[in-house]
Design a protein around this motif. Structure first.
Motif, short mmCIF file in Angstrom:
data_model
loop_
_atom_site.label_atom_id
_atom_site.label_comp_id
_atom_site.label_asym_id
_atom_site.label_seq_id
_atom_site.Cartn_x
_atom_site.Cartn_y
_atom_site.Cartn_z
N LEU A 18 0.85 -1.20 0.00
CA LEU A 18 0.00 0.00 0.00
C LEU A 18 0.89 1.25 0.00
O LEU A 18 0.82 2.09 0.90
CB LEU A 18 -0.92 0.00 1.22
CG LEU A 18 -1.93 -1.14 1.28
CD1 LEU A 18 -2.66 -1.17 2.63
CD2 LEU A 18 -2.95 -1.02 0.16
N THR A 19 1.71 1.39 -1.02
CA THR A 19 2.68 2.48 -1.04
C THR A 19 2.23 3.65 -1.92
O THR A 19 2.95 4.63 -2.05
CB THR A 19 4.06 1.99 -1.52
OG1 THR A 19 3.88 1.34 -2.77
CG2 THR A 19 4.67 1.01 -0.52
N THR A 20 1.06 3.53 -2.54
CA THR A 20 0.47 4.68 -3.23
C THR A 20 -0.69 5.17 -2.37
O THR A 20 -1.60 4.39 -2.06
CB THR A 20 -0.03 4.30 -4.63
OG1 THR A 20 1.08 3.86 -5.41
CG2 THR A 20 -0.68 5.48 -5.32
N VAL A 21 -0.63 6.43 -1.97
CA VAL A 21 -1.70 7.01 -1.13
C VAL A 21 -2.53 7.94 -2.01
O VAL A 21 -2.01 8.93 -2.53
CB VAL A 21 -1.12 7.81 0.05
CG1 VAL A 21 -2.24 8.31 0.96
CG2 VAL A 21 -0.11 6.99 0.83
N PHE A 22 -3.79 7.63 -2.19
CA PHE A 22 -4.70 8.53 -2.89
C PHE A 22 -5.34 9.41 -1.82
O PHE A 22 -5.95 8.88 -0.87
CB PHE A 22 -5.78 7.74 -3.63
CG PHE A 22 -5.23 6.93 -4.77
CD1 PHE A 22 -5.10 7.48 -6.03
CD2 PHE A 22 -4.82 5.61 -4.58
CE1 PHE A 22 -4.57 6.74 -7.09
CE2 PHE A 22 -4.30 4.86 -5.62
CZ PHE A 22 -4.18 5.43 -6.88
N GLY A 23 -5.18 10.71 -1.92
CA GLY A 23 -5.68 11.52 -0.82
C GLY A 23 -6.01 12.95 -1.18
O GLY A 23 -5.75 13.44 -2.29
#
Ligand SMILES: Cc1ncc(C[n+]2csc(CCOP(=O)(O)OP(=O)(O)O)c2C)c(N)n1
Ligand SMILES: [Mg+2]
Length: 533
Positions: A18-23
């Motif tokens: 989970l190293t891409t954070v959509f935020g």
């Protein structure tokens, strides 16, 4: 010294990919985001529907859970429609949101998320706020596993902003790292053997292929089973099909089932066994009453979703991973000696008109569409036209918002392209639908996501006009959307954009954009009305 909750959490996120954070950040998220580790990537969406839509497309197209970070109550509030869509899409999302510091939650300081876990509960599989700061890593681990097991879907964890700096309880957080949950459950072997016998004995069986064939990796197995048993194959009704379950250019593929009760039974007339794989039975709308099945037909549903099995109005169900179920059937069922079903005709060449019809626009796309291309569709009145004209033949080639909430298509197309950088993505979006998450264009530009957006400009909510006529509900206001200039809007977000007219111009613009390696928007004027094929 024990690591911080933050360090322990990042380690856990890293371990689960989970190293891409959509935020979209706020002050309550800064303690999580500050000193952002260099091996993580942040994808900013300018409104929360966009954030969740991008993560949804990314999760589905990568086949893995995606991480979302929202801003306490208002951020979650803005995200609700997109979370509803993600749940219907069975998209595994680990959604986190910041919360006021624990010391000020009781006195309700600004940004306190008052009822944090209640807010997204109906649209998530699990909603949680850890009782202690030290429980954050374990809560994230649990959230990951819940989202990733069948039926997949969004989960929610609310995290008070002072939790990140607390010292981790290693007795709790260390054991949860390194855990795997292998979530594929095999169907009951006896039930599957009985079904194989039924399928072998049926005189005219049919396969109805649903989205979870694609999601579970059963694409080739479904084809092999259909070929071995010489099954005609239908797709589940378009409205609930977030993905394709079968290659639509395969000679045994017959088309898309109509979405209403009586027409489904009419379409399946003559079959004695209806095998539904990886889908609900069925996502009906509108209500056209009648028998659920033709006379003399039985139905068996293969699904990994217990609720989908329980709520089916008719037939039997076998629960378990759809890929395992289909490969089990394939091993046991005898090859049929009946002739293969007749193939459906090629699509008709669309008639010339000015402006062109949506069908002609779809035919233009079909002419230049690469074999490995992906379509994300949110153009409601022409979904069937695009399905019929561009007959997609590969797995993972099609994404559509199964929940019906607009504002999914544009951000999802960006997320799909981020997950599949080698496959050209075309988002086919209605002029009305564009506006629900329009600021997604900024993210495509900012992260150089090389998708093509095809906007179908008919200046109306065409499908609602069609529906009004069908239901005899005439005279409703609010069905015209005149003057939306997608080219000017896209330019404002810094995206290359052009307007084209006619099939020839559209074809060459699409070919250019698809091969350009940059984000680009094409707007084409189309005739009003519904396009069915
Ligand atoms: C969030 C949300 N609001 C409203 C609707 C109702 N709705 C369904 S289709 C539609 C119109 C879509 O218009 P457009 O994208 O221009 O496509 P067209 O029908 O013209 O092909 C609307 C408003 C919806 N599905 N989702
Ligand atoms: Mg429209």
């Amino acid at each position: 010294m024990a690591p911080s909750v933050r360090d322990a959490s990042y380690e856990l996120l890293r371990e689960h990919g989970l190293t891409t954070v959509f935020g979209n950040p706020g002050s309550t998220e800064l303690p999580f985001l500050s000193a952002f580790p260099p091996d993580f990537r942040y994808v900013l969406g300018l409104q929360e529907a966009i954030v969740v839509g991008m993560a949804d497309g990314y999760a589905q197209a990568s086949g893995r859970p995606a991480l979302v970070n929202l801003h306490t109550a208002p951020g979650v509030g803005n995200a609700m429609g997109a979370l509803f869509n993600a749940r219907e899409n069975k998209s595994p999302l680990v959604v986190t949101a910041g919360q006021q510091v624990r010391a000020m939650m009781t006195i309700e300081a600004l940004l306190t998320n008052r009822d944090a876990t209640t807010l997204p509960r109906p649209v998530t599989k699990w909603s949680y706020e850890p009782p202690r700061p030290q429980d954050v890593p374990a809560a994230l681990a649990r959230a990951f596993h819940v989202s990733a097991t069948s039926p997949r879907g969004p989960v929610f964890v609310s995290i008070p902003m002072d939790d990140w700096s607390a010292e981790a309880d290693e007795q709790v957080s260390r054991p949860v790292t390194g855990r795997r949950v292998d979530g594929r459950t095999a169907p009951d072997p006896a039930a599957l053997a009985a079904l194989a016998r039924r399928l072998g004995a049926a005189s005219n069986p049919v396969l109805v292929a649903g989205p979870d064939i694609d999601a579970s990796g059963a694409w080739d197995t479904a084809v092999a089973l259909a070929e071995r048993c010489r099954l005609p194959v239908w797709s589940t009704p378009a409205s609930g099909s977030g993905r394709l379950g079968f290659p639509e250019n395969h000679p045994q593929f017959q088309g898309t089932l109509p979405p209403a009760i009586a027409p489904v039974a009419q379409t399946l007339e003559g079959h004695d066994l209806v095998l539904v794989a990886g889908a609900a039975v069925f996502t009906y709308y509108p209500y056209i009453a009648g028998p659920f099945l033709p006379d003399g037909a039985a139905l068996v549903q293969l699904t990994s979703d217990p609720d989908e099995a329980a709520r089916a109005p008719v037939g039997d169900a076998i629960l378990g991973d759809v890929a395992l179920a289909l490969s089990g059937l394939l091993e046991q069922v005898p090859a049929a000696d009946r002739p293969a079903p007749p193939s459906r005709p090629d699509p008709e060449p669309p008639p010339d008109s000015d402006p062109i019809t949506a069908t002609a626009a779809a035919a233009a796309l079909a002419e230049v569409f690469p074999d490995n291309g992906i379509i994300v569709n949110e153009a409601p009145s022409s979904v069937l036209a695009f399905r019929n004209q561009v007959r997609l033949g590969r797995s993972g080639s099609y994404f559509f918002g199964a929940g019906g909430g607009l504002g999914y298509g544009l951000p999802a197309a960006i997320g799909v392209q981020l997950a599949q950088p080698e496959r050209p993505v075309v988002g086919v979006i209605g002029d009305g639908s564009m506006q629900y998450a329009i600021a997604a264009l900024w993210s495509a530009v900012a992260y150089e996501v090389p998708l093509t957006v095809l906007v179908l400009r008919n200046e109306e909510y065409a499908i609602l006009k069609w529906f009004a006529e069908f239901e005899g509900e005439m005279g409703a206001p609010g069905l015209d959307v005149v003057g939306l200039d997608s080219v000017a809007i896209a330019s404002g977000y810094g995206m290359r954009a052009r307007r084209v007219e006619g099939s020839g111009e559209l074809r060459s613009a699409l070919a250019d954009a698809i091969s350009s390696g940059t984000p680009e928007l094409i707007e084409v004027r189309i005739a009003p009305g519904m396009s069915l094929g």
